[in-house]
Motif scaffolding. Structure first.
Motif, PDB file in Angstrom:
ATOM      1  N   SER A 268       0.831  -1.198   0.000  1.00 20.43           N
ATOM      2  CA  SER A 268       0.000   0.000   0.000  1.00 20.43           C
ATOM      3  C   SER A 268       0.869   1.253   0.000  1.00 20.43           C
ATOM      4  O   SER A 268       1.753   1.404   0.852  1.00 20.43           O
ATOM      5  CB  SER A 268      -0.912   0.020   1.229  1.00 20.43           C
ATOM      6  OG  SER A 268      -1.720  -1.142   1.297  1.00 20.43           O
ATOM      7  N   ASN A 269       0.643   2.103  -0.978  1.00 19.10           N
ATOM      8  CA  ASN A 269       1.273   3.438  -1.043  1.00 19.10           C
ATOM      9  C   ASN A 269       2.793   3.387  -0.959  1.00 19.10           C
ATOM     10  O   ASN A 269       3.420   4.156  -0.226  1.00 19.10           O
ATOM     11  CB  ASN A 269       0.716   4.324   0.073  1.00 19.10           C
ATOM     12  CG  ASN A 269      -0.794   4.478  -0.013  1.00 19.10           C
ATOM     13  OD1 ASN A 269      -1.339   4.711  -1.085  1.00 19.10           O
ATOM     14  ND2 ASN A 269      -1.469   4.328   1.120  1.00 19.10           N
TER      15      ASN A 269
ATOM     16  N   GLY B 237       5.101   3.848   2.828  1.00 21.65           N
ATOM     17  CA  GLY B 237       4.158   2.800   2.486  1.00 21.65           C
ATOM     18  C   GLY B 237       4.314   1.575   3.370  1.00 21.65           C
ATOM     19  O   GLY B 237       5.110   1.548   4.305  1.00 21.65           O
TER      20      GLY B 237
ATOM     21  N   ASP C 218       5.674   6.219  -7.009  1.00 19.72           N
ATOM     22  CA  ASP C 218       5.003   7.275  -6.255  1.00 19.72           C
ATOM     23  C   ASP C 218       3.683   6.749  -5.691  1.00 19.72           C
ATOM     24  O   ASP C 218       2.663   6.727  -6.377  1.00 19.72           O
ATOM     25  CB  ASP C 218       4.751   8.478  -7.171  1.00 19.72           C
ATOM     26  CG  ASP C 218       4.135   9.656  -6.430  1.00 19.72           C
ATOM     27  OD1 ASP C 218       4.069   9.627  -5.194  1.00 19.72           O
ATOM     28  OD2 ASP C 218       3.719  10.612  -7.115  1.00 19.72           O
ATOM     29  N   SER C 219       3.743   6.251  -4.436  1.00 20.18           N
ATOM     30  CA  SER C 219       2.547   5.770  -3.722  1.00 20.18           C
ATOM     31  C   SER C 219       1.790   4.713  -4.516  1.00 20.18           C
ATOM     32  O   SER C 219       0.608   4.862  -4.821  1.00 20.18           O
ATOM     33  CB  SER C 219       1.615   6.941  -3.387  1.00 20.18           C
ATOM     34  OG  SER C 219       2.247   7.834  -2.499  1.00 20.18           O
TER      35      SER C 219
ATOM     36  N   LYS D 213       3.766   5.266 -11.535  1.00 17.69           N
ATOM     37  CA  LYS D 213       2.488   4.814 -10.985  1.00 17.69           C
ATOM     38  C   LYS D 213       2.142   3.421 -11.510  1.00 17.69           C
ATOM     39  O   LYS D 213       2.756   2.941 -12.466  1.00 17.69           O
ATOM     40  CB  LYS D 213       1.353   5.787 -11.360  1.00 17.69           C
ATOM     41  CG  LYS D 213       1.500   7.198 -10.810  1.00 17.69           C
ATOM     42  CD  LYS D 213       1.152   7.248  -9.332  1.00 17.69           C
ATOM     43  CE  LYS D 213       1.064   8.680  -8.831  1.00 17.69           C
ATOM     44  NZ  LYS D 213       0.706   8.748  -7.386  1.00 17.69           N
TER      45      LYS D 213
ATOM     46  N   SER E 225       0.237   0.833  -5.107  1.00 17.02           N
ATOM     47  CA  SER E 225      -0.394  -0.227  -4.313  1.00 17.02           C
ATOM     48  C   SER E 225      -0.732  -1.405  -5.215  1.00 17.02           C
ATOM     49  O   SER E 225      -1.139  -1.223  -6.368  1.00 17.02           O
ATOM     50  CB  SER E 225      -1.676   0.286  -3.645  1.00 17.02           C
ATOM     51  OG  SER E 225      -1.407   1.385  -2.794  1.00 17.02           O
TER      52      SER E 225
ATOM     53  N   THR F 102       6.463   4.099  -1.943  1.00 15.11           N
ATOM     54  CA  THR F 102       7.264   5.108  -2.635  1.00 15.11           C
ATOM     55  C   THR F 102       8.735   4.702  -2.548  1.00 15.11           C
ATOM     56  O   THR F 102       9.218   4.363  -1.460  1.00 15.11           O
ATOM     57  CB  THR F 102       7.079   6.495  -2.011  1.00 15.11           C
ATOM     58  OG1 THR F 102       5.709   6.911  -2.167  1.00 15.11           O
ATOM     59  CG2 THR F 102       7.981   7.527  -2.674  1.00 15.11           C
TER      60      THR F 102
END
Length: 246
Positions: A5-6, A56, A18-19, A216, A21, A8
């Motif tokens: 999760s999230n 994260g 970048d974040s 992403k 999941s 980085t």
């Protein structure tokens, strides 16, 4: 089995993820896809304690691996088997010694038992016993991959990480290795996470995958969904492969 999760990551000031999941289900073959330099291998490294994320959470069976104690981390590592892109075999050790190195380090088996277990894995990955006394310099590219795979499996891990397993192989050897990975998943009940750019592997053996684009996760799901996804950054490649029917 894995829930991230999230996450980085960065190298200095250069952000790689970048974040992001994603999740990996027990018993599936899951792929990390993306263009060159997109951070596929870096993302895998966050799962195997080689690259600590800046932020994260990564849960392995519900446990946050980067917040675990050193003793807990040691136990988690033994649940993971890793096959690196170029095999990373020890040149001064023969095949049997390379396969058994983890058993000598982390088990209480006798040397005789370690050799027998190593021979079992040698056969399991499709090599003959005659290869046991060969050294890495005497092996073909495909044989090196199989020895590295046997070493990754020696401690009977629950999850297997493969970094570009087909890199450098001819098409026939690559497809044979794909079939082996599927057979091992089915016979051992193991979960597989693999970094790949091999389109035949993507179409042939992955249950689900993610695609990294511009730091992403551009897509996560199965092949059918990826082919229907209009914003898929690999859409042209997928459609070309699908139309060729190869």
């Amino acid at each position: 089995m894995i829930k991230a999760s999230n996450i980085t990551t960065a190298y200095g000031s250069r952000i790689m993820h970048d974040s992001v999941s994603f999740s990996v289900k027990k018993g599936e073959i899951y792929g990390f896809l993306g263009g060159s330099g997109s951070g596929k291998t870096t993302l895998m490294k966050t799962l195997i304690y080689l690259k600590e994320p800046l932020g994260g959470e990564i849960l392995f069976d519900g446990q946050d691996i980067w917040k675990a104690s050193q003793s807990q981390r040691a136990k988690i590592r033994l649940e993971m088997g890793v096959m690196f892109q170029f095999g990373a075999l020890y040149s001064a050790m023969n095949v049997l010694e390379n396969i058994g190195v983890m058993l000598r380090e982390y088990s209480n088996y006798s040397l005789k038992d370690i050799d027998e277990i190593s021979k079992m894995w040698l056969i399991k990955v499709g090599l003959k016993l005659e290869a046991a006394t060969l050294y890495p310099s005497e092996l073909s590219g495909g044989m090196k991959k199989r020895v590295a795979l046997a070493r990754a499996l020696a401690l009977s891990p629950r999850i297997l990480f493969l970094d570009e397993p087909n890199s450098g192989l001819d098409p026939l050897s690559a497809r044979a290795l794909d079939r082996l990975v599927c057979d091992l998943r089915d016979s051992l009940g193991i979960t597989v996470v693999m970094v790949t750019h091999d389109i035949d592997s993507i179409f042939g053996i992955l249950d689900r995958f993610l695609i990294i684009d511009n730091h992403k996760i551009a897509y996560e799901g199965d092949l059918r969904g990826a082919l229907e996804y209009e914003q898929n950054p690999l859409r042209e490649l997928f459609e070309m492969r699908s139309m060729n029917g190869k």
